[in-house]
Design a protein around this motif. Structure first.
Motif, PDB file in Angstrom:
ATOM      1  N   UNK A   9     104.310  56.536  68.989  1.00  0.00           N
ATOM      2  CA  UNK A   9     104.390  56.914  70.405  1.00  0.00           C
ATOM      3  C   UNK A   9     104.408  58.420  70.565  1.00  0.00           C
ATOM      4  N   UNK A  10     104.944  59.132  69.586  1.00  0.00           N
ATOM      5  CA  UNK A  10     105.017  60.590  69.659  1.00  0.00           C
ATOM      6  C   UNK A  10     103.672  61.276  69.604  1.00  0.00           C
ATOM      7  N   UNK A  11     102.620  60.534  69.239  1.00  0.00           N
ATOM      8  CA  UNK A  11     101.291  61.143  69.182  1.00  0.00           C
ATOM      9  C   UNK A  11     100.827  61.589  70.558  1.00  0.00           C
ATOM     10  N   UNK A  12     101.325  60.945  71.607  1.00  0.00           N
ATOM     11  CA  UNK A  12     100.914  61.285  72.962  1.00  0.00           C
ATOM     12  C   UNK A  12     101.947  62.124  73.700  1.00  0.00           C
ATOM     13  N   UNK A  13     102.972  62.582  73.010  1.00  0.00           N
ATOM     14  CA  UNK A  13     103.989  63.409  73.650  1.00  0.00           C
ATOM     15  C   UNK A  13     105.360  62.790  73.504  1.00  0.00           C
ATOM     16  N   UNK A  19     108.190  68.654  65.774  1.00  0.00           N
ATOM     17  CA  UNK A  19     108.925  67.465  65.336  1.00  0.00           C
ATOM     18  C   UNK A  19     108.031  66.252  65.145  1.00  0.00           C
ATOM     19  N   UNK A  20     106.775  66.349  65.565  1.00  0.00           N
ATOM     20  CA  UNK A  20     105.882  65.202  65.446  1.00  0.00           C
ATOM     21  C   UNK A  20     105.580  64.907  63.978  1.00  0.00           C
ATOM     22  N   UNK A  21     105.643  63.631  63.610  1.00  0.00           N
ATOM     23  CA  UNK A  21     105.317  63.195  62.252  1.00  0.00           C
ATOM     24  C   UNK A  21     103.908  62.618  62.268  1.00  0.00           C
ATOM     25  N   UNK A  22     102.945  63.259  61.611  1.00  0.00           N
ATOM     26  CA  UNK A  22     101.561  62.776  61.663  1.00  0.00           C
ATOM     27  C   UNK A  22     101.373  61.457  60.930  1.00  0.00           C
ATOM     28  N   UNK A  23     100.211  60.858  61.147  1.00  0.00           N
ATOM     29  CA  UNK A  23      99.891  59.564  60.531  1.00  0.00           C
ATOM     30  C   UNK A  23      99.967  59.653  59.009  1.00  0.00           C
ATOM     31  N   UNK A 147      97.870  76.039  71.108  1.00  0.00           N
ATOM     32  CA  UNK A 147      97.192  75.023  71.911  1.00  0.00           C
ATOM     33  C   UNK A 147      97.471  73.606  71.414  1.00  0.00           C
ATOM     34  N   UNK A 148      97.505  73.416  70.109  1.00  0.00           N
ATOM     35  CA  UNK A 148      97.598  72.080  69.540  1.00  0.00           C
ATOM     36  C   UNK A 148      99.049  71.660  69.281  1.00  0.00           C
ATOM     37  N   UNK A 149      99.847  72.573  68.720  1.00  0.00           N
ATOM     38  CA  UNK A 149     101.205  72.216  68.316  1.00  0.00           C
ATOM     39  C   UNK A 149     102.206  72.455  69.449  1.00  0.00           C
ATOM     40  N   UNK A 150     102.259  73.678  69.932  1.00  0.00           N
ATOM     41  CA  UNK A 150     103.261  74.009  70.947  1.00  0.00           C
ATOM     42  C   UNK A 150     102.983  73.343  72.289  1.00  0.00           C
ATOM     43  N   UNK A 446      97.143  64.282  60.477  1.00  0.00           N
ATOM     44  CA  UNK A 446      97.881  64.901  59.377  1.00  0.00           C
ATOM     45  C   UNK A 446      96.980  65.601  58.387  1.00  0.00           C
ATOM     46  N   UNK A 447      95.862  66.163  58.883  1.00  0.00           N
ATOM     47  CA  UNK A 447      94.951  66.889  58.019  1.00  0.00           C
ATOM     48  C   UNK A 447      95.311  68.358  57.912  1.00  0.00           C
TER      49      UNK A 447
END
Length: 636
Positions: A9-13, A19-23, A147-150, A446-447
């Motif tokens: 669920x964190x992939x969309x915010x 703190x997001x944990x990638x796939x 743009x992507x992380x913050x 997670x690349x």
């Protein structure tokens, strides 16, 4: 790797980007930039780039390659090679998207060199492509973390998230791959039978004598019907509305009023009474359409200015943000960004294949940086498909052309230099948008950003020459700016540059087109689809709206079942994307035949009364539409 069920669920915010944990967890090391992924990625970039070059020059539209690339990559790696590596698949889809982005950036403007009557070489196209791609990728690097992380959860990046969903839903990759390949085969076969063997006309038309001999027609092609299916009935209808105004309104009106003139009316050198509908469209209507497109570009920029200003300010505040040393947070060094900008400036200024005056080269860097930043952020909100590349390019081109004229450069050589400079900026804008989308996918999956940035540049450089050869091949076979290959955006850009340099643009016609654009804005109608319909032959708009009608019929059948409707929509879009790719690739093959003088059109010799009848084409178009409908609605 062990498959998760899907994105968290964190992939969309809902969580901060840090703190997001990638796939694929940061702690897990997997092959990413491998020989296999680079090889397949380059092949995909070339294929999607070539296909979109053909489609864009013919219709003025391109088809996004990221999502189809993700499906094909997953299908090949997991379904065929039994190699379950999502990071390799992500590398491939990112490289595939560069081929499409580069094609869009080049065909929007670089064929204008040919329209000016100058010689366009493969070297010039390749250099413009590589320089623009380098700027587009590098100028996103210092902003990537911000743009992507913050901004995670605030900037959506719709195509990037869709590609991530496709990649993690690897079980759907096999069926999606088969559907797309079915579309490729269907589109290619239909193209070969109609435009290759000439068993029926691909462009049937009927003369309407009561309307001053104007014509109505439709391009019965798999690509156009596929495009119509993808964009839907609404966009198709807006395009068709513009075409009706032009072909059933303006052309008969010009013919009616001008029939009694005894002298040619500028910009035509022939009497209006001696001109048919195609000649009136070529000499008058295209300027009206160009005015509408220009209005659409400027209005879209004006409406987006508050967002653009906020985006630029916010993005600039992210430069220099301290990044961690995690694998998922490693970019190419900032020294590369600075060195790349200096390199492009020197090459644009001093390299013989570009030869842009120093003032123009300076503004290439300035506009490429500014609009790359804008593009990278805008696509996060509105998506790559809605990115106003043409509006930003026109804004840059007007300023660069004006500067060249003010500094004493106003001949044909200066017009070509303006197009070259604008071409570098246009490519940078297109590439920056595609880069940002792919970097969002990479963050979610997670690349490693650095690997993607290197891979995307390799894909752009590798596909540059291929796209260039397709442009030159189509020009040799049909002629850029002709009825077969109208190259709408490039023709419009050439009008803008020539009009500024020579002050000989038929401004009455252009202003009439601008008024149509303003009218659309006041009525709440999307300007650019209407303007494209006004500018292009009615055959193209009719082909698009036919595909939109098929999509509407499918949607209506499943409107009461949202889950099934979503499944059928995805299936139909994949099939249509394959049809576009299949026809485009066969179209390139047929262009080779035309260029070397090989005639395979046996339909002209057998039963010509049937093969040349527009009604035969109409029947075959209905057969194609029924095949699309039945394939999409059937149960798998």
């Amino acid at each position: 790797m062990t498959e998760n069920k899907g994105l968290s669920a964190g992939a969309y915010g809902g969580v901060s980007g840090d703190d997001y944990v990638p796939y694929v967890p940061v702690s897990k090391a997997m092959p990413e930039m491998t020989v296999l992924s680079i090889f397949i990625g380059i092949i995909f970039a070339i294929v999607f780039g070539a296909a979109n070059t053909y489609l864009g020059l013919k219709v003025g539209m391109t088809i996004a390659a990221g999502i189809p690339g993700a499906i094909l990559a997953t299908g090949i790696l997991k379904g065929i090679l039994r190699r379950n590596n999502i990071l390799e698949a992500n590398m491939i889809q990112a490289m595939a998207s560069m081929g499409e982005s580069l094609a869009g950036g080049l065909i929007f403007i670089i064929p204008a060199v040919i329209i000016f009557g100058d010689k366009l070489t493969i070297g010039t196209i390749t250099v413009v492509a590589i320089l623009g791609s380098l700027l587009g990728i590098l100028f996103v690097v210092p902003l990537r973390r911000y743009l992507i992380v913050e901004e995670h959860g605030k900037l959506v990046y719709p195509e990037g998230m869709a590609a991530a969903e496709v990649l993690v839903s690897s079980s759907a990759g096999g069926s999606g791959f088969k559907t797309m390949m079915t579309g490729v085969a269907g589109g290619g076969i239909f193209k070969f039978l109609s435009e290759g063997l000439l068993l029926w006309k691909y462009e049937p038309e009927w003369t309407i004598k009561p309307l001053q001999g104007t014509i109505f027609g439709a391009d019965v092609t798999a690509a156009l019907i596929g495009v119509g299916y993808i964009v839907g009935i609404e966009i198709g209808m807006y395009m068709f509305a513009g075409a009706l105004v032009a072909w059933l309104g303006l052309i008969p009106l010009i013919k009616y009023i001008g029939a009694g003139l005894t002298e040619p009316l500028f910009p035509s050198a022939a009497l209006i009474k001696d001109m048919d509908a195609w000649a009136i469209w070529s000499k008058y209507i295209r300027y009206v359409g160009a005015g509408a497109v220009i209005a659409g570009g400027f209005i879209s920029i004006a409406k987006a200015m508050p967002t653009i200003a906020r985006s630029f300010k916010s993005a600039m505040s992210g430069i220099g943000a301290k990044a961690s040393q995690k694998r998922t947070d490693v970019d190419v060094p900032m020294t590369y960004v600075i060195a790349g900008a200096i390199f492009v400036f020197i090459m644009a200024w001093l390299f013989p294949m570009t030869n842009v005056p120093v003032a123009g080269a300076i503004f290439v860097i300035i506009f490429a940086f500014f609009f790359s930043v804008v593009s990278a952020r805008l696509v996060g909100m509105i998506g790559t498909s809605n990115n106003p590349i043409s509006g930003m390019t026109i804004s840059s081109l007007l300023f660069i052309t004006g500067i060249l004229k003010l500094t004493g450069h106003a001949d044909n050589k200066a017009m070509v230099a303006a197009i070259i400079a604008g071409g570098i900026v246009c490519v940078a804008i297109a590439i920056a948008g595609g880069t940002a989308q792919s970097l969002k996918t990479t963050f979610i999956i997670g690349g490693t950003p650095k690997n993607l940035e290197i891979g995307m540049f390799l894909a752009s450089a590798a596909s540059a020459a291929a796209i260039g050869y397709v442009i030159l091949m189509l020009n040799s076979a049909y002629g850029i700016g002709s009825k077969e290959i109208p190259a709408p955006q490039a023709t419009m850009m050439s009008m803008v540059v020539k009009g500024i340099m020579t002050s000989q643009l038929p401004w009455t016609l252009v202003l009439a087109g601008i008024s149509f654009g303003v009218m659309c804005e006041l009525m709440g109608i999307p300007i650019l689809p209407f303007a494209l319909g006004l500018y292009l032959p009615i055959h193209l708009s009719a082909g698009v709206v036919i595909g939109g009608i098929v999509r509407a019929v499918v949607d209506k059948k499943f409107k009461d079942n949202e889950e099934v409707l979503k499944e059928k929509t995805e299936k139909g879009v994949l099939l249509a994307s394959g049809m576009v790719a299949g026809e485009s690739l066969v179209g390139i093959l047929l262009a080779v035949f035309a260029m070397v003088g090989v005639n395979i059109g046996i339909g002209e010799k057998i039963l010509p009364a049937i093969t040349s009848s527009p009604w035969t084409s109409a029947v075959m178009g209905l057969v194609l539409c029924y095949w699309i409908y039945s394939f999409v609605v059937k149960k798998d």
